[in-house]
Design a protein around this motif. Structure first.
Motif, PDB file in Angstrom:
ATOM      1  N   ALA A  55       0.829  -1.084  -0.046  1.00  0.00           N
ATOM      2  CA  ALA A  55      -0.061   0.117  -0.027  1.00  0.00           C
ATOM      3  C   ALA A  55       0.919   1.255   0.129  1.00  0.00           C
ATOM      4  O   ALA A  55       0.638   2.383  -0.759  1.00  0.00           O
ATOM      5  CB  ALA A  55      -0.961   0.057   1.205  1.00  0.00           C
ATOM      6  N   ASP A  56       1.973   1.231   0.747  1.00  0.00           N
ATOM      7  CA  ASP A  56       2.737   2.557   0.750  1.00  0.00           C
ATOM      8  C   ASP A  56       3.532   2.743  -0.532  1.00  0.00           C
ATOM      9  O   ASP A  56       3.711   3.665  -1.066  1.00  0.00           O
ATOM     10  CB  ASP A  56       4.000   1.954   1.799  1.00  0.00           C
ATOM     11  N   VAL A  57       3.890   1.499  -1.314  1.00  0.00           N
ATOM     12  CA  VAL A  57       4.624   1.866  -2.573  1.00  0.00           C
ATOM     13  C   VAL A  57       3.455   2.140  -3.753  1.00  0.00           C
ATOM     14  O   VAL A  57       4.030   3.071  -4.372  1.00  0.00           O
ATOM     15  CB  VAL A  57       4.847   0.425  -2.837  1.00  0.00           C
ATOM     16  N   LEU A  58       2.321   1.655  -3.632  1.00  0.00           N
ATOM     17  CA  LEU A  58       1.294   2.253  -4.605  1.00  0.00           C
ATOM     18  C   LEU A  58       0.845   3.579  -4.228  1.00  0.00           C
ATOM     19  O   LEU A  58       0.795   4.535  -5.231  1.00  0.00           O
ATOM     20  CB  LEU A  58       0.151   1.337  -4.533  1.00  0.00           C
ATOM     21  N   ARG A  59       0.954   3.941  -3.068  1.00  0.00           N
ATOM     22  CA  ARG A  59       0.437   5.277  -2.596  1.00  0.00           C
ATOM     23  C   ARG A  59       1.611   6.300  -3.046  1.00  0.00           C
ATOM     24  O   ARG A  59       1.171   7.195  -3.602  1.00  0.00           O
ATOM     25  CB  ARG A  59       0.327   5.477  -1.059  1.00  0.00           C
ATOM     26  N   TYR A  60       2.594   6.051  -2.689  1.00  0.00           N
ATOM     27  CA  TYR A  60       4.016   6.752  -3.177  1.00  0.00           C
ATOM     28  C   TYR A  60       4.112   7.047  -4.768  1.00  0.00           C
ATOM     29  O   TYR A  60       4.085   8.212  -5.253  1.00  0.00           O
ATOM     30  CB  TYR A  60       5.117   6.149  -2.484  1.00  0.00           C
ATOM     31  N   LEU A  61       3.807   5.940  -5.225  1.00  0.00           N
ATOM     32  CA  LEU A  61       4.017   6.126  -6.808  1.00  0.00           C
ATOM     33  C   LEU A  61       2.539   6.843  -7.530  1.00  0.00           C
ATOM     34  O   LEU A  61       2.756   7.753  -8.378  1.00  0.00           O
ATOM     35  CB  LEU A  61       3.901   4.770  -7.557  1.00  0.00           C
ATOM     36  N   SER A  62       1.422   6.718  -7.008  1.00  0.00           N
ATOM     37  CA  SER A  62       0.369   7.425  -7.327  1.00  0.00           C
ATOM     38  C   SER A  62       0.666   9.050  -7.090  1.00  0.00           C
ATOM     39  O   SER A  62       0.384   9.861  -8.163  1.00  0.00           O
ATOM     40  CB  SER A  62      -0.925   6.982  -6.556  1.00  0.00           C
ATOM     41  N   ALA A  63       1.122   9.141  -6.017  1.00  0.00           N
ATOM     42  CA  ALA A  63       1.372  10.933  -5.664  1.00  0.00           C
ATOM     43  C   ALA A  63       2.458  11.343  -6.339  1.00  0.00           C
ATOM     44  O   ALA A  63       2.362  12.418  -6.877  1.00  0.00           O
ATOM     45  CB  ALA A  63       1.542  10.989  -4.237  1.00  0.00           C
ATOM     46  N   LYS A  64       3.389  10.204  -6.859  1.00  0.00           N
ATOM     47  CA  LYS A  64       4.640  10.955  -7.457  1.00  0.00           C
ATOM     48  C   LYS A  64       4.348  11.262  -8.983  1.00  0.00           C
ATOM     49  O   LYS A  64       5.097  11.859  -9.686  1.00  0.00           O
ATOM     50  CB  LYS A  64       5.563   9.754  -7.373  1.00  0.00           C
ATOM     51  N   ASN A  65       3.077  11.031  -9.468  1.00  0.00           N
ATOM     52  CA  ASN A  65       2.827  11.398 -10.709  1.00  0.00           C
ATOM     53  C   ASN A  65       2.494  12.991 -10.975  1.00  0.00           C
ATOM     54  O   ASN A  65       2.662  13.379 -11.976  1.00  0.00           O
ATOM     55  CB  ASN A  65       1.183  10.779 -11.187  1.00  0.00           C
ATOM     56  N   PHE A  66       2.363  13.552  -9.808  1.00  0.00           N
ATOM     57  CA  PHE A  66       2.492  14.964  -9.808  1.00  0.00           C
ATOM     58  C   PHE A  66       3.614  15.546 -10.238  1.00  0.00           C
ATOM     59  O   PHE A  66       3.877  16.612 -11.030  1.00  0.00           O
ATOM     60  CB  PHE A  66       2.043  15.555  -8.355  1.00  0.00           C
TER      61      PHE A  66
END
Length: 372
Positions: A227-238
């Motif tokens: 969950a931490d990895v997916l959340r980080y990558l999702s936010a990193k799209n910005f």
């Protein structure tokens, strides 16, 4: 493209869907002309269906009156049979002039490998039917072909269909392996997790958007580290994308659970998106407040930050939101912000302006804080 029907106007029209921030806008393909009109006032198009032969089928309710009886005066009730046509109805098949009929495949007899391949078919009926059958069969041998299809399909639709199918089937497989029966909180298999992780960073924005939506919907099936990895990558799209397009909303939603230090780092890019998109602006401003108002004022809104000229107009709204926050610490920080900035060895006039009537608002916020 989309087809729509005006049941009251006895016509159909064809629309082109154009991305418009986090939403879409529809534009008539033929300008002021409609795709299909009829002088027959009984013509009542109500639905469209993609058929196996590739044609578009139109469902015509074929009624004289479509208004609800309650909306029609009693004297008209006596003169008109409001149910006239209840025994009628028509189906139209719209086909090109050069159309040649083809046999409808019996997909229920197709192998699992054939169904997976059909997820990349240009006709939506084939894709949707194949995806439904794969879900009904729960054939675990489909997992590896689905993961491969999610990475190598020729169309975004094929990749998205395969990704959804792989995740749903993977959850079911890991659940049964671990407990012997289905569970709503079964973990995602590592192989499928890697496929989902890579899709979030895919160059195709539609696939990335769907991957983030899957990550949110299936979050109960992830380990804490997943969950931490997916959340980080999702936010990193910005940070990693110049334009987010359809991925903007799921990326913005993922920020809600992101770590404070990541929000602080992404704040300049996030505020740029908020400045351009009025739909996302309230959500993103509330999220940015988690980084701390003073922190934002001295970093994301700093005179040295290149993006400040494009985002400065958001600063008053951010201060207003902070003063109205139910979080006492955030509200207090808003009240103290002018004094904090004055203490910095820099001219206050360099910073974006505070909201109008800020002193009065600050006093009220301070009083509320004292009462608390």
């Amino acid at each position: 493209l989309a087809f729509d029907a005006d049941v009251a106007g006895n016509l159909c029209y064809r629309m082109k869907l154009i991305p418009d921030g986090v939403t879409l806008k529809a534009v008539q393909v033929y300008g002021n002309k409609n795709f299909c009109t009829s002088d027959d006032i009984w013509f009542r198009p109500v639905n469209f269906v993609n058929a196996p032969d590739g044609c578009l089928h139109v469902c015509d309710m074929y009624r004289e009156v479509i208004e609800h009886p309650w909306s029609i005066p009693d004297d008209i009730h006596a003169a008109v049979d409001l149910l006239r046509g209840r025994d009628k109805g028509r189906l139209f098949r719209l086909a090109p002039k050069s159309f040649k009929s083809r046999a409808t495949p019996k997909l229920s007899a197709a192998t699992t490998a054939e169904l997976v391949a059909l997820l990349d078919h240009p006709n939506a009926w084939h894709r949707e039917t194949a995806q439904r059958l794969l879900f009904e069969r729960q054939d675990k041998t489909a997992l590896e072909p689905l993961r491969e299809m999610a990475e190598t399909a020729k169309t975004p639709q094929g990749k998205v269909s395969a990704l959804w199918s792989a995740v749903k089937l993977s959850v079911s497989e890991s659940s049964l392996a671990a407990t012997g029966h289905a569970s709503s909180r079964s973990p995602l298999t590592p192989e499928t997790f890697r496929t989902l992780r890579d899709a979030i960073s895919d160059e195709n924005l539609h696939l990335a958007a769907q991957a983030m939506i899957i990550s949110d919907e299936m979050r109960h099936h992830f380990t804490d580290s997943q969950a931490d990895v997916l959340r980080y990558l999702s936010a990193k799209n910005f940070e990693s994308r110049h334009e987010l397009g359809p991925a903007a909303l799921p990326a913005a939603m993922s920020l809600a659970d992101s770590a404070q230090n990541q929000i602080t780092k992404l704040a300049p890019k996030v505020l740029l998106v908020a400045a351009k998109d009025s739909w996302l602006s309230p959500l993103l401003l509330h999220t940015c407040l988690r980084a701390g108002l003073t922190n934002l004022a001295t970093t994301a809104f700093s005179p040295r930050e290149v993006s400040t000229s494009s985002t400065a107009h958001l600063f008053p709204f951010l201060v207003d939101l902070a003063m109205l926050s139910p979080d006492d610490n955030i509200a207090a920080e808003a009240v103290e912000l002018p004094m904090v900035l004055e203490g910095i060895d820099r001219n206050m006039s360099d910073y974006p302006v505070f909201p109008s009537r800020f002193p009065e608002s600050a006093m009220r916020a301070a009083a509320r804080g004292a009462l608390k």
